[in-house]
Design a protein around this motif. Structure first.
Motif, PDB file in Angstrom:
ATOM      1  N   GLU A 103       0.831  -1.207   0.000  1.00 23.34           N
ATOM      2  CA  GLU A 103       0.000   0.000   0.000  1.00 23.34           C
ATOM      3  C   GLU A 103       0.866   1.258   0.000  1.00 23.34           C
ATOM      4  O   GLU A 103       0.547   2.243  -0.678  1.00 23.34           O
ATOM      5  CB  GLU A 103      -0.918  -0.010   1.225  1.00 23.34           C
ATOM      6  N   LEU A 104       1.964   1.226   0.718  1.00 20.66           N
ATOM      7  CA  LEU A 104       2.876   2.370   0.743  1.00 20.66           C
ATOM      8  C   LEU A 104       3.561   2.561  -0.602  1.00 20.66           C
ATOM      9  O   LEU A 104       3.778   3.692  -1.046  1.00 20.66           O
ATOM     10  CB  LEU A 104       3.921   2.184   1.847  1.00 20.66           C
ATOM     11  N   ARG A 105       3.906   1.466  -1.234  1.00 15.74           N
ATOM     12  CA  ARG A 105       4.518   1.568  -2.568  1.00 15.74           C
ATOM     13  C   ARG A 105       3.530   2.174  -3.558  1.00 15.74           C
ATOM     14  O   ARG A 105       3.916   2.962  -4.425  1.00 15.74           O
ATOM     15  CB  ARG A 105       4.962   0.184  -3.042  1.00 15.74           C
ATOM     16  N   LYS A 132       1.316   8.210   1.903  1.00 13.69           N
ATOM     17  CA  LYS A 132       0.966   7.651   3.209  1.00 13.69           C
ATOM     18  C   LYS A 132       2.181   7.397   4.101  1.00 13.69           C
ATOM     19  O   LYS A 132       2.034   6.978   5.254  1.00 13.69           O
ATOM     20  CB  LYS A 132       0.183   6.341   3.023  1.00 13.69           C
ATOM     21  N   TRP A 133       3.385   7.654   3.577  1.00 14.03           N
ATOM     22  CA  TRP A 133       4.590   7.378   4.360  1.00 14.03           C
ATOM     23  C   TRP A 133       4.643   8.141   5.686  1.00 14.03           C
ATOM     24  O   TRP A 133       4.980   7.554   6.724  1.00 14.03           O
ATOM     25  CB  TRP A 133       5.846   7.658   3.533  1.00 14.03           C
ATOM     26  N   PRO A 134       4.335   9.448   5.723  1.00 11.21           N
ATOM     27  CA  PRO A 134       4.406  10.145   7.022  1.00 11.21           C
ATOM     28  C   PRO A 134       3.532   9.508   8.092  1.00 11.21           C
ATOM     29  O   PRO A 134       3.961   9.361   9.251  1.00 11.21           O
ATOM     30  CB  PRO A 134       3.940  11.569   6.671  1.00 11.21           C
ATOM     31  N   GLU A 177      14.299  11.308   8.375  1.00  9.36           N
ATOM     32  CA  GLU A 177      15.302  10.260   8.149  1.00  9.36           C
ATOM     33  C   GLU A 177      14.645   8.899   7.976  1.00  9.36           C
ATOM     34  O   GLU A 177      14.991   8.140   7.061  1.00  9.36           O
ATOM     35  CB  GLU A 177      16.269  10.210   9.331  1.00  9.36           C
ATOM     36  N   ILE A 178      13.725   8.572   8.870  1.00 11.62           N
ATOM     37  CA  ILE A 178      13.082   7.258   8.804  1.00 11.62           C
ATOM     38  C   ILE A 178      12.267   7.124   7.528  1.00 11.62           C
ATOM     39  O   ILE A 178      12.325   6.093   6.837  1.00 11.62           O
ATOM     40  CB  ILE A 178      12.192   7.038  10.046  1.00 11.62           C
ATOM     41  N   GLU A 179      11.521   8.167   7.174  1.00  8.18           N
ATOM     42  CA  GLU A 179      10.707   8.113   5.955  1.00  8.18           C
ATOM     43  C   GLU A 179      11.566   7.936   4.710  1.00  8.18           C
ATOM     44  O   GLU A 179      11.315   7.054   3.878  1.00  8.18           O
ATOM     45  CB  GLU A 179       9.881   9.389   5.832  1.00  8.18           C
ATOM     46  N   ILE A 180      12.590   8.783   4.564  1.00 14.42           N
ATOM     47  CA  ILE A 180      13.448   8.729   3.374  1.00 14.42           C
ATOM     48  C   ILE A 180      14.178   7.399   3.313  1.00 14.42           C
ATOM     49  O   ILE A 180      14.279   6.768   2.243  1.00 14.42           O
ATOM     50  CB  ILE A 180      14.428   9.913   3.370  1.00 14.42           C
ATOM     51  N   ALA A 181      14.691   6.937   4.455  1.00 21.56           N
ATOM     52  CA  ALA A 181      15.428   5.675   4.487  1.00 21.56           C
ATOM     53  C   ALA A 181      14.560   4.509   4.040  1.00 21.56           C
ATOM     54  O   ALA A 181      14.956   3.717   3.164  1.00 21.56           O
ATOM     55  CB  ALA A 181      15.958   5.427   5.893  1.00 21.56           C
ATOM     56  N   LEU A 182      13.371   4.380   4.609  1.00 21.56           N
ATOM     57  CA  LEU A 182      12.517   3.239   4.301  1.00 21.56           C
ATOM     58  C   LEU A 182      11.945   3.312   2.894  1.00 21.56           C
ATOM     59  O   LEU A 182      11.937   2.316   2.152  1.00 21.56           O
ATOM     60  CB  LEU A 182      11.383   3.151   5.325  1.00 21.56           C
ATOM     61  N   ARG A 183      11.450   4.485   2.520  1.00 24.33           N
ATOM     62  CA  ARG A 183      10.869   4.630   1.186  1.00 24.33           C
ATOM     63  C   ARG A 183      11.908   4.300   0.116  1.00 24.33           C
ATOM     64  O   ARG A 183      11.630   3.535  -0.824  1.00 24.33           O
ATOM     65  CB  ARG A 183      10.346   6.053   0.993  1.00 24.33           C
TER      66      ARG A 183
END
Length: 400
Positions: free
Chosen positions: A262-264, A269-271, A358-364
């Motif tokens: 779903e995030l992909r 929806k990442w935030p 950081e967490i958002e950019i890293a995971l996405r």
């Protein structure tokens, strides 16, 4: 009913069963430590009350502070003197108005606008780390290669650490904050970082640049030792928590493939997903939420007297059934930003906007660039930092 504390967490997806029992029992419960009794706050409403309330101190020097209860004997005068010397600039342990003096200077460095300006640099660092992993083959150890590396390089960018010093800075940071078994090695690395930052402050003071440290120096409102302490605090507070969150969050998403898909499909929806990951994992439990009452007061129907120590159990509060529907379920659509993963009130984490970015950019980026990412061992074989006050993974082998 006697309570065990601290309670070790052994599962990446569940908090200690004792927390659920304590929440059911009362919003505040007593536990006995070698140096005396302290209160444990188990529910969200009372956690927010303590973390934001008046008549509460977070200063370890305040009589009755709960950290002192971990030892049967009080600290020696020499230990107290060493603690005070090392704590210069560590404003997280200060109460207003002294705490406010530091926080006012730092708030402009962590606004949404400032973090937006930092995002391209965070993205560049993230891409470079993934480039390096991909160049080395089809497998990696994600904690060391990505989780630990990313926050330390972002802190370098933030503080203006010279490029030629970044490898040393990153290696010492990893040694200091990940080596929970060898305390001597960790302490030695900490001292090396402290000495490095001492030299850095001296050099930057001669020609301040357009970075956080340069701007702090130009205010003229902090002493040399305070500047060293502030930068050291930003490093420790901003690195270890994020470094632990990134691999744990990646593991959580891999174990919920429908929500990852779903995030992909919907990157906007990442935030919201990041906040749910922060609530769900709650890697910082009680270690940053140590308080002491400075006046008699009622909390959760319980009289807490002046001089009584308090630990807020952040992980328990973030699974409180009274505040979150189905709290043990991971749900990226929850939209529950009222969690206390970053604390609450005057001491709420100054760097929360940076951590979220950081967490958002890293995971996405990780799941966009390595869509076939997978863990190569069963969850029960993953080594966790169960003995550490900040939960995380010691290692996570992955392949693609």
């Amino acid at each position: 009913m006697a309570q065990t504390f601290p309670v070790q967490r052994t599962c990446p997806f569940a908090h200690p069963a004792e927390y659920e029992r304590m929440r059911e029992q009362a919003p505040l419960v007593r536990t006995t430590l070698p140096g005396g009794e302290v209160w444990l706050v188990t529910r969200l409403a009372e956690a927010r009350q303590v973390l934001s309330g008046t008549g509460i101190s977070g200063n370890p020097a305040t009589p009755g502070h709960p950290n002192r209860a971990f030892r049967a004997e009080p600290p020696t005068p020499e230990e107290e003197a060493a603690r005070r010397e090392f704590a210069v600039g560590h404003f997280i342990d200060l109460d207003p108005p002294e705490h406010s003096r530091f926080r006012r200077l730092l708030i402009p460095e962590f606004t949404v606008r400032r973090i937006k300006e930092l995002r391209p640099g965070i993205q560049r660092i993230t891409d470079e780390l993934i480039d390096d992993m991909l160049a080395k083959g089809d497998e990696a150890e994600l904690v060391e290669a990505f989780g630990l590396a990313l926050p330390s390089l972002v802190i370098c960018q933030l503080l203006g650490v010279p490029y030629e010093d970044r490898e040393f800075f990153q290696s010492r940071t990893q040694e200091a904050l990940s080596n929970v078994e060898d305390r001597d090695a960790s302490h030695s690395a900490m001292m090396e970082i402290r000495d490095f930052l001492d030299d850095l402050v001296t050099k930057v003071a001669q020609q301040p640049g357009d970075d956080l440290l340069g701007r702090l120096i130009e205010t003229g409102q902090l002493t040399h030792d305070e500047l060293v302490g502030v930068t050291f605090l930003l490093l420790v507070a901003g690195h270890e928590t994020t470094a632990n969150m990134i691999p744990l969050a990646a593991l959580t998403l891999m174990r919920h493939p429908d929500q990852l898909a779903e995030l992909r499909a919907n990157p906007d929806k990442w935030p919201m997903a990041v906040d749910e990951l922060l609530r769900y994992q709650s890697v910082v439990d009680w270690v940053a939420f140590d308080r002491v009452a400075t006046e008699d007061q009622e909390i959760g129907g319980q009289l807490v007297r002046k001089g009584e120590g308090i630990f807020v159990l952040g992980a328990s509060a973030n699974r409180d059934e009274r505040a979150f529907e189905r709290p043990d379920e991971f749900d990226i659509g929850r939209g529950a930003r009222h969690h206390v993963a970053f604390g609450y009130g005057v001491h709420q984490c100054l760097g929360q906007n940076l951590a979220r970015a950081e967490i958002e950019i890293a995971l996405r980026t990780l799941f966009e660039r390595i869509p076939g990412l997978r863990v190569t061992v069963p969850d029960e074989e993953l080594p966790f930092k169960s003995e550490s006050p900040i939960f995380g993974l010691k290692a996570m082998p992955v392949a693609w």
